[in-house]
Design an enzyme around this catalytic site. Structure first.
Site, PDB file in Angstrom:
ATOM      1  N   HIS A   1       0.858  -1.189   0.000  1.00 20.43           N
ATOM      2  CA  HIS A   1       0.000   0.000   0.000  1.00 20.43           C
ATOM      3  C   HIS A   1       0.891   1.234   0.000  1.00 20.43           C
ATOM      4  O   HIS A   1       1.806   1.342   0.824  1.00 20.43           O
ATOM      5  CB  HIS A   1      -0.905  -0.006   1.240  1.00 20.43           C
ATOM      6  CG  HIS A   1      -1.774   1.204   1.288  1.00 20.43           C
ATOM      7  ND1 HIS A   1      -2.889   1.355   0.491  1.00 20.43           N
ATOM      8  CD2 HIS A   1      -1.682   2.352   2.011  1.00 20.43           C
ATOM      9  CE1 HIS A   1      -3.444   2.530   0.728  1.00 20.43           C
ATOM     10  NE2 HIS A   1      -2.735   3.153   1.649  1.00 20.43           N
TER      11      HIS A   1
ATOM     12  N   GLU B   1     -10.040  -6.577   6.939  1.00 21.65           N
ATOM     13  CA  GLU B   1     -10.175  -5.113   6.993  1.00 21.65           C
ATOM     14  C   GLU B   1      -9.187  -4.446   6.034  1.00 21.65           C
ATOM     15  O   GLU B   1      -7.975  -4.728   6.091  1.00 21.65           O
ATOM     16  CB  GLU B   1      -9.898  -4.648   8.426  1.00 21.65           C
ATOM     17  CG  GLU B   1     -10.539  -3.320   8.744  1.00 21.65           C
ATOM     18  CD  GLU B   1     -10.160  -2.869  10.149  1.00 21.65           C
ATOM     19  OE1 GLU B   1     -10.067  -1.661  10.358  1.00 21.65           O
ATOM     20  OE2 GLU B   1      -9.929  -3.735  11.011  1.00 21.65           O
TER      21      GLU B   1
HETATM   22  C1  GRF Z   1       1.665   0.538  -6.421  1.00 27.64           C
HETATM   23  O1  GRF Z   1       2.138   1.806  -6.224  1.00 27.64           O
HETATM   24  C2  GRF Z   1       1.102  -0.049  -5.152  1.00 27.64           C
HETATM   25  O2  GRF Z   1       1.494   0.614  -4.011  1.00 27.64           O
HETATM   26  C3  GRF Z   1      -0.387   0.102  -5.310  1.00 27.64           C
HETATM   27  O3  GRF Z   1      -0.639   0.061  -6.668  1.00 27.64           O
HETATM   28  C4  GRF Z   1       0.503   0.489  -7.390  1.00 27.64           C
HETATM   29  C5  GRF Z   1       0.711  -0.501  -8.490  1.00 27.64           C
HETATM   30  O4  GRF Z   1       1.674  -0.105  -9.411  1.00 27.64           O
HETATM   31  N1  GRF Z   1      -1.041  -0.929  -4.537  1.00 27.64           N
HETATM   32  P1  GRF Z   1       2.238  -1.127 -10.488  1.00 27.64           P
HETATM   33  O5  GRF Z   1       1.037  -1.626 -11.300  1.00 27.64           O
HETATM   34  O6  GRF Z   1       2.926  -2.239  -9.766  1.00 27.64           O
HETATM   35  O7  GRF Z   1       3.159  -0.315 -11.341  1.00 27.64           O
END
Ligand code: GRF
Length: 220
Positions: free
Chosen positions: A115, A149
């Site tokens: 995240h 969650e």
């Molecule tokens: C990432 O920045 C991640 O934190 C979020 O979605 C983005 C995905 O980027 N969950 P990518 O598709 O891996 O370039």
């Protein structure tokens, strides 16, 4: 990529660009991550990450949410698609669907997510803009186990970046992603080697409960 019998097997779920997926592929190829990427699954047929997977010779599948009557049916189809490949680990890498409690239960303790925020701060969407608007000095990304969650499962690894005075979402997210590409394969490596486990709703590393996530300081 050839697989040996003791190797941990992963399914990677994507929705878009797949730069984190690419970081996993690169880490497997350079030997820093001992993982069999058994399948890459997208909920969108046009996800660029599918092309990255195919270019690396990895099996791909697409489970489109529009093809199912509701979230329960979609999640069941997704879980069934994954289970064909018997993954020990499910890696969410920019997968833009919220997974149901039933899905999480089916793969309990073996789903990782990344995240783009220093959780528990800024769960949810648009984290980079919210961080800039709030005048934060630090931002970053967190790898955590997925629980029912949203963005609240036990944290594992965190990488921080400074927020600069003239930052834009594009510049800030670029720096956050550079950190993600280091910490996410590393978290998978810890799981694949058995050092990282999920027990009773908590992250454990090397036999000790992780009360705080490990902070990435530029090297492992
Ligand atoms: C990432 O920045 C991640 O934190 C979020 O979605 C983005 C995905 O980027 N969950 P990518 O598709 O891996 O370039």
């Amino acid at each position: 990529m050839t697989r040996n019998s003791t190797q941990v097997s992963a399914a990677i779920l994507i929705s878009g660009n797949g730069s984190n997926l690419q970081a996993f592929i690169d880490a497997v190829n350079d030997g820093s991550l001992d993982l069999n990427i058994a399948v890459v699954v997208s909920n969108r047929p046009d996800a660029y990450g599918l092309l990255r997977a195919r270019n690396a010779g990895i099996t791909t599948a697409c489970v489109q949410d529009g093809d199912y009557a509701d979230r329960t049916a979609f999640d069941e189809a997704l879980a069934d698609t994954l289970e064909v490949h018997e993954p020990n680990l499910v890696i969410l890498a920019g997968f833009m669907r919220i997974l149901s409690a039933a899905f999480v239960k089916r793969f309990e303790g073996r789903i990782l997510n990344i995240h783009p925020a220093l959780l528990p701060k800024y769960p949810g969407l648009n984290t980079h803009q919210r961080v800039i608007d709030a005048g934060e000095h630090w931002h970053g990304s967190t790898v955590h186990f997925v629980t029912e969650e949203l963005d609240a499962g036990p944290r594992i690894l965190q990488g921080r970046v400074p927020v600069l005075a003239d930052d834009t979402v594009s510049r800030l997210s670029g720096r956050v992603q550079a950190v993600e590409h280091k910490i996410y394969p590393q978290a998978a490596a810890l799981f694949a080697s058995g050092r990282l486990t999920f027990r009773a709703g908590e992250s454990w590393l090397d036999g000790a409960r992780l009360d705080e996530p490990v902070q990435y300081n530029g090297e492992f």
